[in-house]
Design a protein around this motif. Structure first.
Motif, PDB file in Angstrom:
ATOM      1  N   ALA A 115     -86.407  14.824 -47.386  1.00  0.00           N
ATOM      2  CA  ALA A 115     -85.330  14.466 -48.310  1.00  0.00           C
ATOM      3  C   ALA A 115     -84.703  13.117 -47.961  1.00  0.00           C
ATOM      4  CB  ALA A 115     -84.248  15.545 -48.291  1.00  0.00           C
ATOM      5  N   GLY A 116     -85.206  12.476 -46.902  1.00  0.00           N
ATOM      6  CA  GLY A 116     -84.735  11.141 -46.559  1.00  0.00           C
ATOM      7  C   GLY A 116     -83.709  11.085 -45.446  1.00  0.00           C
ATOM      8  N   LEU A 117     -83.346  12.235 -44.876  1.00  0.00           N
ATOM      9  CA  LEU A 117     -82.404  12.236 -43.753  1.00  0.00           C
ATOM     10  C   LEU A 117     -83.131  11.814 -42.485  1.00  0.00           C
ATOM     11  CD1 LEU A 117     -80.896  14.004 -45.881  1.00  0.00           C
ATOM     12  CD2 LEU A 117     -79.949  15.287 -43.964  1.00  0.00           C
ATOM     13  N   THR A 118     -82.405  11.184 -41.563  1.00  0.00           N
ATOM     14  CA  THR A 118     -83.001  10.751 -40.311  1.00  0.00           C
ATOM     15  C   THR A 118     -82.050  11.005 -39.152  1.00  0.00           C
ATOM     16  OG1 THR A 118     -82.124   8.498 -40.602  1.00  0.00           O
ATOM     17  CG2 THR A 118     -84.361   8.918 -41.410  1.00  0.00           C
ATOM     18  N   GLY A 119     -82.629  11.047 -37.949  1.00  0.00           N
ATOM     19  CA  GLY A 119     -81.853  11.094 -36.714  1.00  0.00           C
ATOM     20  C   GLY A 119     -80.789  12.170 -36.666  1.00  0.00           C
ATOM     21  N   PRO A 120     -79.574  11.795 -36.225  1.00  0.00           N
ATOM     22  CA  PRO A 120     -78.480  12.765 -36.086  1.00  0.00           C
ATOM     23  C   PRO A 120     -78.116  13.480 -37.389  1.00  0.00           C
ATOM     24  CG  PRO A 120     -77.961  10.769 -34.889  1.00  0.00           C
ATOM     25  CD  PRO A 120     -79.202  10.476 -35.681  1.00  0.00           C
ATOM     26  N   ALA A 121     -78.359  12.850 -38.553  1.00  0.00           N
ATOM     27  CA  ALA A 121     -78.060  13.511 -39.827  1.00  0.00           C
ATOM     28  C   ALA A 121     -78.923  14.746 -40.009  1.00  0.00           C
ATOM     29  CB  ALA A 121     -78.263  12.544 -40.987  1.00  0.00           C
ATOM     30  N   VAL A 122     -80.196  14.668 -39.583  1.00  0.00           N
ATOM     31  CA  VAL A 122     -81.086  15.822 -39.643  1.00  0.00           C
ATOM     32  C   VAL A 122     -80.572  16.923 -38.722  1.00  0.00           C
ATOM     33  CG1 VAL A 122     -83.402  16.664 -39.106  1.00  0.00           C
ATOM     34  CG2 VAL A 122     -83.116  14.472 -40.251  1.00  0.00           C
ATOM     35  N   LEU A 123     -80.200  16.546 -37.494  1.00  0.00           N
ATOM     36  CA  LEU A 123     -79.757  17.530 -36.513  1.00  0.00           C
ATOM     37  C   LEU A 123     -78.454  18.198 -36.931  1.00  0.00           C
ATOM     38  CD1 LEU A 123     -80.597  15.493 -33.287  1.00  0.00           C
ATOM     39  CD2 LEU A 123     -81.910  17.366 -34.293  1.00  0.00           C
ATOM     40  N   ALA A 124     -77.524  17.429 -37.478  1.00  0.00           N
ATOM     41  CA  ALA A 124     -76.239  17.990 -37.890  1.00  0.00           C
ATOM     42  C   ALA A 124     -76.401  18.949 -39.067  1.00  0.00           C
ATOM     43  CB  ALA A 124     -75.276  16.863 -38.255  1.00  0.00           C
ATOM     44  N   THR A 125     -77.150  18.534 -40.088  1.00  0.00           N
ATOM     45  CA  THR A 125     -77.336  19.361 -41.276  1.00  0.00           C
ATOM     46  C   THR A 125     -78.146  20.611 -40.940  1.00  0.00           C
ATOM     47  OG1 THR A 125     -77.321  17.321 -42.588  1.00  0.00           O
ATOM     48  CG2 THR A 125     -78.064  19.322 -43.691  1.00  0.00           C
ATOM     49  N   ASP A 126     -79.177  20.447 -40.132  1.00  0.00           N
ATOM     50  CA  ASP A 126     -79.974  21.581 -39.673  1.00  0.00           C
ATOM     51  C   ASP A 126     -79.098  22.583 -38.917  1.00  0.00           C
ATOM     52  OD1 ASP A 126     -82.494  22.979 -38.638  1.00  0.00           O
ATOM     53  OD2 ASP A 126     -81.607  22.265 -36.775  1.00  0.00           O
ATOM     54  N   ALA A 127     -78.220  22.090 -38.051  1.00  0.00           N
ATOM     55  CA  ALA A 127     -77.376  22.975 -37.245  1.00  0.00           C
ATOM     56  C   ALA A 127     -76.444  23.806 -38.119  1.00  0.00           C
ATOM     57  CB  ALA A 127     -76.570  22.156 -36.233  1.00  0.00           C
ATOM     58  N   LEU A 128     -75.797  23.182 -39.115  1.00  0.00           N
ATOM     59  CA  LEU A 128     -74.827  23.915 -39.923  1.00  0.00           C
ATOM     60  C   LEU A 128     -75.510  24.921 -40.849  1.00  0.00           C
ATOM     61  CD1 LEU A 128     -71.852  24.240 -40.296  1.00  0.00           C
ATOM     62  CD2 LEU A 128     -71.889  22.496 -42.091  1.00  0.00           C
ATOM     63  N   VAL A 129     -76.649  24.558 -41.425  1.00  0.00           N
ATOM     64  CA  VAL A 129     -77.408  25.525 -42.231  1.00  0.00           C
ATOM     65  C   VAL A 129     -77.824  26.714 -41.370  1.00  0.00           C
ATOM     66  CG1 VAL A 129     -79.565  25.924 -43.488  1.00  0.00           C
ATOM     67  CG2 VAL A 129     -78.266  23.823 -43.897  1.00  0.00           C
ATOM     68  N   THR A 130     -78.287  26.429 -40.153  1.00  0.00           N
ATOM     69  CA  THR A 130     -78.755  27.489 -39.262  1.00  0.00           C
ATOM     70  C   THR A 130     -77.616  28.405 -38.835  1.00  0.00           C
ATOM     71  OG1 THR A 130     -80.497  26.005 -38.461  1.00  0.00           O
ATOM     72  CG2 THR A 130     -80.047  27.966 -37.150  1.00  0.00           C
ATOM     73  N   ILE A 131     -76.431  27.839 -38.596  1.00  0.00           N
ATOM     74  CA  ILE A 131     -75.271  28.669 -38.260  1.00  0.00           C
ATOM     75  C   ILE A 131     -75.003  29.679 -39.377  1.00  0.00           C
ATOM     76  CG2 ILE A 131     -72.748  28.660 -38.018  1.00  0.00           C
ATOM     77  CD1 ILE A 131     -73.042  26.004 -36.517  1.00  0.00           C
ATOM     78  N   ALA A 132     -74.963  29.177 -40.622  1.00  0.00           N
ATOM     79  CA  ALA A 132     -74.664  30.055 -41.763  1.00  0.00           C
ATOM     80  C   ALA A 132     -75.719  31.146 -41.910  1.00  0.00           C
ATOM     81  CB  ALA A 132     -74.571  29.222 -43.039  1.00  0.00           C
ATOM     82  N   LEU A 133     -77.003  30.789 -41.749  1.00  0.00           N
ATOM     83  CA  LEU A 133     -78.067  31.777 -41.907  1.00  0.00           C
ATOM     84  C   LEU A 133     -78.105  32.756 -40.734  1.00  0.00           C
ATOM     85  CD1 LEU A 133     -78.915  30.033 -44.310  1.00  0.00           C
ATOM     86  CD2 LEU A 133     -81.283  30.360 -43.605  1.00  0.00           C
ATOM     87  N   ASP A 134     -77.902  32.265 -39.517  1.00  0.00           N
ATOM     88  CA  ASP A 134     -77.914  33.166 -38.363  1.00  0.00           C
ATOM     89  C   ASP A 134     -76.754  34.151 -38.418  1.00  0.00           C
ATOM     90  OD1 ASP A 134     -80.227  32.290 -37.179  1.00  0.00           O
ATOM     91  OD2 ASP A 134     -79.255  30.896 -35.816  1.00  0.00           O
ATOM     92  N   PHE A 135     -75.593  33.702 -38.857  1.00  0.00           N
ATOM     93  CA  PHE A 135     -74.449  34.604 -39.000  1.00  0.00           C
ATOM     94  C   PHE A 135     -74.757  35.681 -40.043  1.00  0.00           C
ATOM     95  CE2 PHE A 135     -70.348  35.820 -40.888  1.00  0.00           C
ATOM     96  CZ  PHE A 135     -69.680  36.246 -39.738  1.00  0.00           C
ATOM     97  N   SER A 136     -75.351  35.265 -41.161  1.00  0.00           N
ATOM     98  CA  SER A 136     -75.722  36.222 -42.203  1.00  0.00           C
ATOM     99  C   SER A 136     -76.786  37.190 -41.700  1.00  0.00           C
ATOM    100  CB  SER A 136     -76.249  35.475 -43.432  1.00  0.00           C
ATOM    101  OG  SER A 136     -75.270  34.594 -43.950  1.00  0.00           O
ATOM    102  N   LYS A 137     -77.769  36.676 -40.916  1.00  0.00           N
ATOM    103  CA  LYS A 137     -78.809  37.534 -40.366  1.00  0.00           C
ATOM    104  C   LYS A 137     -78.220  38.584 -39.423  1.00  0.00           C
ATOM    105  CE  LYS A 137     -82.424  35.356 -38.672  1.00  0.00           C
ATOM    106  NZ  LYS A 137     -83.224  34.244 -38.086  1.00  0.00           N
ATOM    107  N   ALA A 138     -77.268  38.167 -38.587  1.00  0.00           N
ATOM    108  CA  ALA A 138     -76.648  39.115 -37.660  1.00  0.00           C
ATOM    109  C   ALA A 138     -75.982  40.258 -38.426  1.00  0.00           C
ATOM    110  CB  ALA A 138     -75.636  38.396 -36.769  1.00  0.00           C
TER     111      ALA A 138
END
Length: 202
Positions: A115-138
């Motif tokens: 989608a054109g994201l690079t570097g820290p933008a990828v890591l930050a967006t990935d982290a917040l999406v993963t938090i939301a999904l992991d919380f829902s999974k729990a």
């Protein structure tokens, strides 16, 4: 069988540390698109996980994790810039995979890079999406009786223990060549998937 539920709890804490270190680079629009499309399919994936036996799960998880490496390389080779529609479709695939497997972050990373994201933008967006999904999974795994108090505590311990490593990782990411970082991650992914397959059949 407890693997993914435990790591879902740990993932909330692990990625909370990551989002703190990269918080200024978050792409909110991409985050909202991916999350909205991933959550419904996460529910389906979690249900599938709850009805599979442990040996079948080991094989499925091992094969999926190994397949992520060539999948990521294929996306990069074609250098396709993914728009909002592609993000929504990819988010659904990621949500389904997240419900039945751990280590699916490479799908999301590949999607964000496309989608054109690079570097820290990828890591930050990935982290917040993963938090939301992991919380829902729990929450979902608790509903399916796959997450009890002992496993919840194990996930918390793993997550808290990861915080110093997250800080060190953030420091290294700023200094490591991108190509070396990718090769290192792919090596870990292939080793982990191979071990899971061996363990399932041994």
């Amino acid at each position: 069988k407890a693997l993914v539920p435990v790591l879902a709890v740990a993932g909330v804490i692990i990625n909370s540390g990551r989002i703190w270190f990269y918080r200024k680079q978050l792409d909110r629009r991409t985050f909202l698109i991916v999350l909205a499309s991933a959550l419904p399919f996460l529910v389906l994936g979690t249900w599938i996980y709850s009805i599979l036996d442990a040996r079948t799960l080991g094989v499925v998880l091992g094969l999926m994790i190994i397949a992520f490496v060539p999948m990521r390389r294929l996306l990069m080779r074609h250098a396709i810039v993914i728009g909002p529609g592609g993000l929504a479709v990819g988010g659904g695939v990621f949500g389904l995979a997240s419900g039945v497997a751990t280590g699916t972050g490479v799908i999301l990373v590949s999607l964000l890079l496309g989608a054109g994201l690079t570097g820290p933008a990828v890591l930050a967006t990935d982290a917040l999406v993963t938090i939301a999904l992991d919380f829902s999974k729990a929450l979902l795994f608790g509903r399916f009786d796959l997450l009890d108090g002992e496993h919840f505590f194990a996930g918390v311990v793993i997550g808290v223990a990861s915080i110093p490593g997250s800080a060190l990782g953030a420091w290294l990411v700023q200094r490591m060549h991108a190509h070396l970082h990718v090769l290192f991650m792919e090596g870990l992914i292939l080793s982990g998937g191979g071990f899971m397959l061996w363990h399932s059949w041994s």
